[in-house]
Design an enzyme around this catalytic site. Structure first.
Site, mmCIF file in Angstrom:
data_model
loop_
_atom_site.group_PDB
_atom_site.id
_atom_site.type_symbol
_atom_site.label_atom_id
_atom_site.label_comp_id
_atom_site.label_asym_id
_atom_site.label_seq_id
_atom_site.Cartn_x
_atom_site.Cartn_y
_atom_site.Cartn_z
ATOM 1 N N GLY A 1 56.688 40.097 43.939
ATOM 2 C CA GLY A 1 55.383 40.742 43.929
ATOM 3 C C GLY A 1 54.437 40.036 44.872
ATOM 4 N N GLN B 1 46.539 37.507 48.632
ATOM 5 C CA GLN B 1 47.501 36.491 49.079
ATOM 6 C C GLN B 1 47.793 36.575 50.574
ATOM 7 O OE1 GLN B 1 50.430 37.391 45.728
ATOM 8 N NE2 GLN B 1 50.713 35.197 46.061
ATOM 9 N N CYS C 1 54.902 31.505 42.145
ATOM 10 C CA CYS C 1 53.964 32.292 42.946
ATOM 11 C C CYS C 1 54.119 31.888 44.404
ATOM 12 C CB CYS C 1 52.539 32.015 42.471
ATOM 13 S SG CYS C 1 51.270 32.880 43.406
ATOM 14 N N LEU C 2 54.150 32.867 45.286
ATOM 15 C CA LEU C 2 54.319 32.555 46.707
ATOM 16 C C LEU C 2 53.150 31.746 47.253
ATOM 17 C CD1 LEU C 2 55.866 35.864 48.116
ATOM 18 C CD2 LEU C 2 57.028 33.787 47.352
ATOM 19 N N HIS D 1 51.091 39.415 36.586
ATOM 20 C CA HIS D 1 50.822 38.306 37.516
ATOM 21 C C HIS D 1 50.045 38.805 38.738
ATOM 22 C CE1 HIS D 1 52.353 34.577 39.771
ATOM 23 N NE2 HIS D 1 51.811 35.305 40.717
ATOM 24 N N GLU D 2 50.508 39.907 39.322
ATOM 25 C CA GLU D 2 49.845 40.395 40.542
ATOM 26 C C GLU D 2 48.456 40.946 40.230
ATOM 27 O OE1 GLU D 2 51.141 39.300 43.047
ATOM 28 O OE2 GLU D 2 53.121 38.935 42.201
ATOM 29 N N HIS E 1 45.943 38.247 40.221
ATOM 30 C CA HIS E 1 45.467 37.821 41.544
ATOM 31 C C HIS E 1 44.215 38.591 41.964
ATOM 32 C CE1 HIS E 1 48.277 34.890 43.130
ATOM 33 N NE2 HIS E 1 49.325 35.621 42.802
HETATM 34 CO CO CO Z 1 51.284 34.990 42.659
#
Ligand code: CO
Length: 155
Positions: A46, A51, A88-89, A130-131, A134
């Protein structure tokens, strides 16, 4: 499509509330395409627009070969809890254990501007939750009980 740089933890961008997308146009579609390419490049499941430095309410998720793109998403229902490790990226090299809804129902607009609704359990529910966080400036580390480096072994 083009790869975009991923904003890392510590950048204030990740702590701001993203703004509604006012108009779905070719620029918005290009951002979504770039987000997908960038997410796949980093083996993510995701990615949210902040991000990649875009303060707009857009997220993508790819779980079990299902790609979900949501513009201006709204969580309309959650049920139950699941407690799993996630990463998380924007926070490379770490994982943490987070409590997420076991079930989530979320709606938003697709790139055609049509309202779409998705339901998810398991990893899909984790990823959507999660997304969505953000877009509110929330990182999983705000909720995680034990952020740590993953054990370096095959699973
Ligand atoms: Co993330």
């Amino acid at each position: 499509m083009a790869l975009r740089n991923i904003v890392l933890e510590g950048d204030e961008i990740l702590r701001k509330r993203a703004r509604e997308v006012a108009e779905i146009n070719s620029h918005v579609c290009m951002i979504l395409d770039d987000m997908l390419e960038t997410m796949r490049e980093h083996d993510g499941v995701g990615l949210a627009a902040p991000q990649v430095g875009i303060m707009k309410r857009m997220l993508i998720v790819e779980v079990d070969e299902q790609i979900i793109e949501l513009i201006n998403p709204e969580i309309i229902e959650t049920d139950g809890i699941q407690i799993e490790d996630e990463g998380c990226l924007s926070i490379p090299g770490r994982i943490g254990t987070v409590e997420r809804p076991a079930y989530i129902k979320i709606k938003g607009l697709n790139r055609e501007g049509q309202e779409v609704t998705y339901e998810g359990t398991g990893l899909l529910s984790v990823a959507l939750s999660h997304e969505y966080d953000h877009l509110e400036g929330i990182l999983y580390t705000d909720k995680a009980s034990n952020v740590r480096e993953p054990e370096n072994r095959d699973r």
